[in-house]
Design a protein around this motif. Sequence first.
Motif, PDB file in Angstrom:
ATOM      1  N   SER A 109      -4.889   1.570  -8.269  1.00  0.00           N
ATOM      2  CA  SER A 109      -3.725   0.759  -8.580  1.00  0.00           C
ATOM      3  C   SER A 109      -3.878  -0.690  -8.128  1.00  0.00           C
ATOM      4  CB  SER A 109      -2.465   1.361  -7.945  1.00  0.00           C
ATOM      5  OG  SER A 109      -1.964   2.403  -8.752  1.00  0.00           O
ATOM      6  N   TRP A 110      -4.701  -0.929  -7.124  1.00  0.00           N
ATOM      7  CA  TRP A 110      -4.962  -2.304  -6.687  1.00  0.00           C
ATOM      8  C   TRP A 110      -5.725  -3.021  -7.797  1.00  0.00           C
ATOM      9  CZ3 TRP A 110      -3.741  -5.124  -2.279  1.00  0.00           C
ATOM     10  CH2 TRP A 110      -4.447  -6.311  -2.066  1.00  0.00           C
ATOM     11  N   LEU A 139      -3.433  -8.152  -7.405  1.00  0.00           N
ATOM     12  CA  LEU A 139      -2.058  -7.719  -7.607  1.00  0.00           C
ATOM     13  C   LEU A 139      -1.897  -6.306  -7.055  1.00  0.00           C
ATOM     14  CD1 LEU A 139      -1.554  -8.839 -11.325  1.00  0.00           C
ATOM     15  CD2 LEU A 139      -0.573  -9.951  -9.302  1.00  0.00           C
ATOM     16  N   ALA A 140      -0.906  -6.122  -6.209  1.00  0.00           N
ATOM     17  CA  ALA A 140      -0.508  -4.791  -5.767  1.00  0.00           C
ATOM     18  C   ALA A 140       0.847  -4.524  -6.402  1.00  0.00           C
ATOM     19  CB  ALA A 140      -0.437  -4.718  -4.254  1.00  0.00           C
ATOM     20  N   VAL A 141       0.822  -4.079  -7.651  1.00  0.00           N
ATOM     21  CA  VAL A 141       2.030  -3.876  -8.454  1.00  0.00           C
ATOM     22  C   VAL A 141       1.809  -2.641  -9.319  1.00  0.00           C
ATOM     23  CG1 VAL A 141       3.616  -4.871 -10.148  1.00  0.00           C
ATOM     24  CG2 VAL A 141       2.379  -6.394  -8.583  1.00  0.00           C
ATOM     25  N   ASN A 142       2.594  -1.574  -9.110  1.00  0.00           N
ATOM     26  CA  ASN A 142       2.460  -0.395  -9.967  1.00  0.00           C
ATOM     27  C   ASN A 142       3.584   0.588  -9.650  1.00  0.00           C
ATOM     28  OD1 ASN A 142       1.403   1.169 -12.007  1.00  0.00           O
ATOM     29  ND2 ASN A 142      -0.635   1.338 -11.119  1.00  0.00           N
ATOM     30  N   GLU A 143       3.696   1.604 -10.482  1.00  0.00           N
ATOM     31  CA  GLU A 143       4.704   2.642 -10.316  1.00  0.00           C
ATOM     32  C   GLU A 143       4.160   3.954 -10.878  1.00  0.00           C
ATOM     33  OE1 GLU A 143       9.347   3.566 -11.733  1.00  0.00           O
ATOM     34  OE2 GLU A 143       8.186   1.968 -12.687  1.00  0.00           O
ATOM     35  N   PRO A 144       4.271   5.077 -10.169  1.00  0.00           N
ATOM     36  CA  PRO A 144       4.863   5.207  -8.848  1.00  0.00           C
ATOM     37  C   PRO A 144       3.898   5.026  -7.695  1.00  0.00           C
ATOM     38  CG  PRO A 144       4.418   7.379  -9.735  1.00  0.00           C
ATOM     39  CD  PRO A 144       4.009   6.387 -10.797  1.00  0.00           C
ATOM     40  N   GLU A 145       2.591   4.865  -7.970  1.00  0.00           N
ATOM     41  CA  GLU A 145       1.604   4.763  -6.899  1.00  0.00           C
ATOM     42  C   GLU A 145       1.128   3.317  -6.729  1.00  0.00           C
ATOM     43  OE1 GLU A 145       0.781   6.295  -9.790  1.00  0.00           O
ATOM     44  OE2 GLU A 145       0.730   8.463  -9.468  1.00  0.00           O
ATOM     45  N   LEU A 151       2.561  -7.297  -3.807  1.00  0.00           N
ATOM     46  CA  LEU A 151       1.812  -8.509  -3.466  1.00  0.00           C
ATOM     47  C   LEU A 151       1.277  -9.121  -4.748  1.00  0.00           C
ATOM     48  CD1 LEU A 151      -0.524  -7.719  -0.421  1.00  0.00           C
ATOM     49  CD2 LEU A 151       1.530  -9.148  -0.426  1.00  0.00           C
ATOM     50  N   ALA A 152       1.444 -10.429  -4.880  1.00  0.00           N
ATOM     51  CA  ALA A 152       0.770 -11.189  -5.934  1.00  0.00           C
ATOM     52  C   ALA A 152       0.004 -12.300  -5.231  1.00  0.00           C
ATOM     53  CB  ALA A 152       1.774 -11.759  -6.927  1.00  0.00           C
ATOM     54  N   ILE A 153      -1.307 -12.191  -5.239  1.00  0.00           N
ATOM     55  CA  ILE A 153      -2.175 -13.140  -4.540  1.00  0.00           C
ATOM     56  C   ILE A 153      -3.002 -13.892  -5.576  1.00  0.00           C
ATOM     57  CG2 ILE A 153      -4.007 -13.403  -2.820  1.00  0.00           C
ATOM     58  CD1 ILE A 153      -3.184 -10.685  -1.674  1.00  0.00           C
TER      59      ILE A 153
END
Length: 470
Positions: free
Chosen positions: A144-145, A153-159, A224-226
Amino acid sequence: MLRRTVTVTAAVLAAVLGVPTGSQAAPAPGSPGAGDVYYPEYGNGGYDVAHYDIRLRYYPDTDRLTGTTTILASATQDLSRFNLDFALATKSVRVNNRAAGFARQSDHELVVTPARAIAKGAPLTIVVEYDDIPSNVVAAGLTSWNRTPDGALAVNEPEIAWWWYPSNDHPTDKASFDVSVLVPDGVEVISNGAPTRWAAPVFDGWSRWSWRQDKPQATYLTFLAIGDFDTYQDTSADGSPIVTAYNTRLDAVTAAAAKSSVERSDEITDWLAGHFGPYPFGARGGVVTGAGDQGFALETQTRPVYDGRSFIRGSNNSLVVHELAHQWFGDSVSVGQWKDIWLNEGFASYAQWLWSEDQGEGTAAEIADYVYSTVYPADSEFWQVLPGDPGPTRLFDGAVYDRGALTLHHLRELVGDEDFFAILKAWTEAKKHSAGTTPEFQALAERISGVDLDAFLQEWLYTPAVPTSV
């Protein structure tokens, strides 16, 4: 201030020290799951989290992530050991100031054995140190990372939490968050809530960004959005901070279309509050990533994250409405079970229809009729998916969104506008900062409307056929 003498009993002292008394049952392991029927190993039992303090250092050139997460929690049973949901390489774990044993179990379960048993009700301070390359880590069959050309980007659902911090990863255990990330100068870090430190130099070539979410937040809604972003700060009429950010890799026209939508977030939030009740959080905004960086939008709490591709054809206010509606339905009121996902997606989709109606671009009734009679023919597989129980492989099926929205529209027609909007506001107030299920929503709707909804909801949410009660 009232002062009084307090007598400390042996039981109270035992709870504070985390020591079981002789009359208590022997400590037992916390369960490795939170009881979700779709994802039995997601979340954990035996403790309840109050706060996460996540401190990271990120190296964009190599995608290396080092960090220490401190979890403040309390035991909900006498604990001999407990699990954390986490997939990265772990260096050490401490529980209540003592080194704890830890071992990997499956691809995202970290089993922690404290040096001393923990008594029910006792506080837990859990400190986890880690160091890994998140984009190399596979868990539940995916990574997911998301490493991007200028960051991650650390953005996802559900994991998603497993790839950057240890947690009790289920929406029923919410907590407040402090997120602090050290990155090279010139790299931006955007997260939830309000900024407490904005690109503060720490040492030569490195700066720290810090964010605080003081309202209860589910783990998957923490992001997180880097990378390289143009960031903007403002203040809403109620004094809430507004932060928006746009990846600099967007072409000028797409960036303009994105800004023409996302910069209306404050206005749209206030409009939604008129239908759903007071905005439940203390910060606002949005983030737009590079086109194609993630391929979807997500209702990350206080600050949704949108893929730049969503604005290639121009402004997309309807999408912004959808993600901001989730701040009530999904974020403040989260799912008690993942099978109840229509309570998130159906409600956010119906908010889009309400916006269209308000803007004179088609009433909710016109849209509902078009979706029902034209978009999905009677022989479409769409009607075979049950929005109230779609199954884990169809969690984000179109039926969850559109048939969920149709359910709400026909509920509105059944009970009338006055009761319908009273139901929505009562639901968001009753379940604010907690979680809810479909049976709970039904009970509330029946209490307000006086209408028995058993047959109606059975047909619209749980029957694999075209509903006829329209």
